[in-house]
Write an enzyme that holds these catalytic residues in place. Structure first.
Site, PDB file in Angstrom:
ATOM      1  CD  GLU A  93      -0.838  -0.202   3.748  1.00 46.83           C
ATOM      2  OE1 GLU A  93      -1.944  -0.746   3.665  1.00 46.83           O
ATOM      3  OE2 GLU A  93      -0.324   0.163   4.802  1.00 46.83           O
ATOM      4  CB  CYS A 120       2.862  -2.292  13.449  1.00 44.83           C
ATOM      5  SG  CYS A 120       3.036  -2.343  11.670  1.00 44.83           S
TER       6      CYS A 120
HETATM    7  S1  SF4 Z   1       6.435  -3.859  12.296  1.00 45.38           S
HETATM    8 FE1  SF4 Z   1       7.437  -1.974  13.016  1.00 45.38          FE
HETATM    9  S2  SF4 Z   1       9.036  -1.578  11.506  1.00 45.38           S
HETATM   10 FE2  SF4 Z   1       7.635  -3.052  10.604  1.00 45.38          FE
HETATM   11  S3  SF4 Z   1       6.186  -1.839   9.411  1.00 45.38           S
HETATM   12 FE3  SF4 Z   1       5.300  -2.097  11.434  1.00 45.38          FE
HETATM   13  S4  SF4 Z   1       5.958  -0.319  12.642  1.00 45.38           S
HETATM   14 FE4  SF4 Z   1       7.238  -0.408  10.803  1.00 45.38          FE
END
Ligand code: SF4
Length: 340
Positions: A93, A120
């Site tokens: 994306e 995340c």
């Molecule tokens: S896991 Fe951490 S480093 Fe990887 S995309 Fe998500 S925020 Fe960014």
């Protein structure tokens, strides 16, 4: 014969390719300009190439391109989120955001991510693979075409840890800033890392002119290791030491990204500790209210966000709150692709 994908080739590689098909090297320059400046995806559109050369190109080469799966326009602002399909059917994306006179594209550098930050959505996917330089730059070229907008700034804060895909990223950045290509100012390209310390030193030593941002997101090793497991290997003090090294080498500030998560990273004690951590560091601080709900992670109430900000105000360093753009279109790290 397998056709060579020319998207992602730099000028020297295109000149070599031109010679390999018995053409003059300057043909490589022409193809470079068509690919990256005009952004065409077909050899037939390259109007200053001879019919003969176009035939050779069709025989030997191809131009890889992203396929648009969906686009979502925010109802709150003008942000637009694009979900693209790659040639191996993976999805990535990119998010286009507008601010003053800038059109900033947040791009992905990997399919998924190995860093496993607990807040995340991309982290939950694990790492599938690195993006090629062509796939990285194509997010800019395709978005430019789809939106009809000139992309003025690029931030590498989408899916993936950019420094984990260091070589491909640097090649893509060179292409993006080439004056025969998209011609983006180097200072308008921001690479954001979760804290891969050896790559911060390398980036500083190689003297790149792109800007650096570091996702700090916590003020104690205990909390940071819990939400960003890479902190166990590279703790906060080491990270700040590397950041100082970068600022000294580059004479540029580093941007410290700090995600405010309700009752986890947003207390007044956190604010005081954050001020201590950045003492003596040439930096700017971006406070980013978390824009999703994932397990224990929530966005703080506005009052807590403002209290944190007020606590930071006496710092001799610019502090801004980055109110998320496009939070109604899942414009957080990896959220749309994770859903798809
Ligand atoms: S896991 Fe951490 S480093 Fe990887 S995309 Fe998500 S925020 Fe960014």
């Amino acid at each position: 014969m397998q056709k060579i994908n020319l998207k992602g080739f730099d000028l020297n590689e295109l000149r070599d390719f031109a010679e390999s098909i018995n053409e003059k090297p300057f043909r490589g320059d022409q193809i470079f300009s068509w690919l990256y400046n005009k952004g065409v995806n077909s050899f037939d559109e390259m109007s200053n190439l001879s019919k003969d050369l176009k035939e050779k190109l069709h025989e030997r080469a191809r131009i890889g391109q992203l396929k648009l799966i969906t686009k979502q326009q925010s109802t709150k602002d003008q942000s637009m989120k694009y979900l693209f399909q790659l040639e191996d059917d993976s999805q990535i994306e990119s998010v286009l955001m507008f601010d003053d006179n800038r059109a900033t594209l947040c791009i992905s550098t990997q399919v998924g991510c190995a860093i496993d930050c607990k807040f995340c959505a991309t982290g939950m996917m694990g790492l599938n693979r690195h993006l090629t330089p062509g796939e990285i730059i194509d997010q800019v070229l395709t978005t430019r075409k789809l939106s009809g907008q000139k992309v003025t700034n690029v931030v590498c804060m989408g899916m993936g840890e950019p420094f984990h895909n260091y070589d491909n990223l640097m090649k893509a950045c060179e292409l993006l800033s080439d004056e025969l290509g998209p011609n983006l100012a180097k200072r308008h390209i921001v690479v954001s890392t979760s804290g891969l310390i050896p790559k911060i030193y390398r980036f500083a030593d190689e003297n790149h002119k792109y800007r650096l941002a570091i996702s700090l997101n916590a003020t104690t090793d205990e909390i940071r290791s819990r939400i960003m497991p890479l902190n166990k290997k590279w703790p906060i003090t080491e990270l700040i030491k590397a950041a100082k090294y970068y600022t000294k080498k580059s004479d540029q500030p580093v941007t410290i990204e700090y995600v405010l998560m309700d009752k986890l990273t947003d207390s007044l004690e956190d604010a005081k500790r954050l001020k201590n951590i950045v003492k003596g560091l040439y930096c700017k601080i971006n406070l980013i209210p978390y824009n999703a709900t994932l397990g224990e992670f929530k966005r703080p109430e506005e009052k807590r966000i403002m209290q944190f900000y007020e606590q930071m105000r006496d710092l001799n360093t610019p502090v801004t709150i980055r109110w998320s753009k496009g939070d109604d279109i899942d414009a957080g790290c990896g959220q749309l692709a994770a859903k798809a």
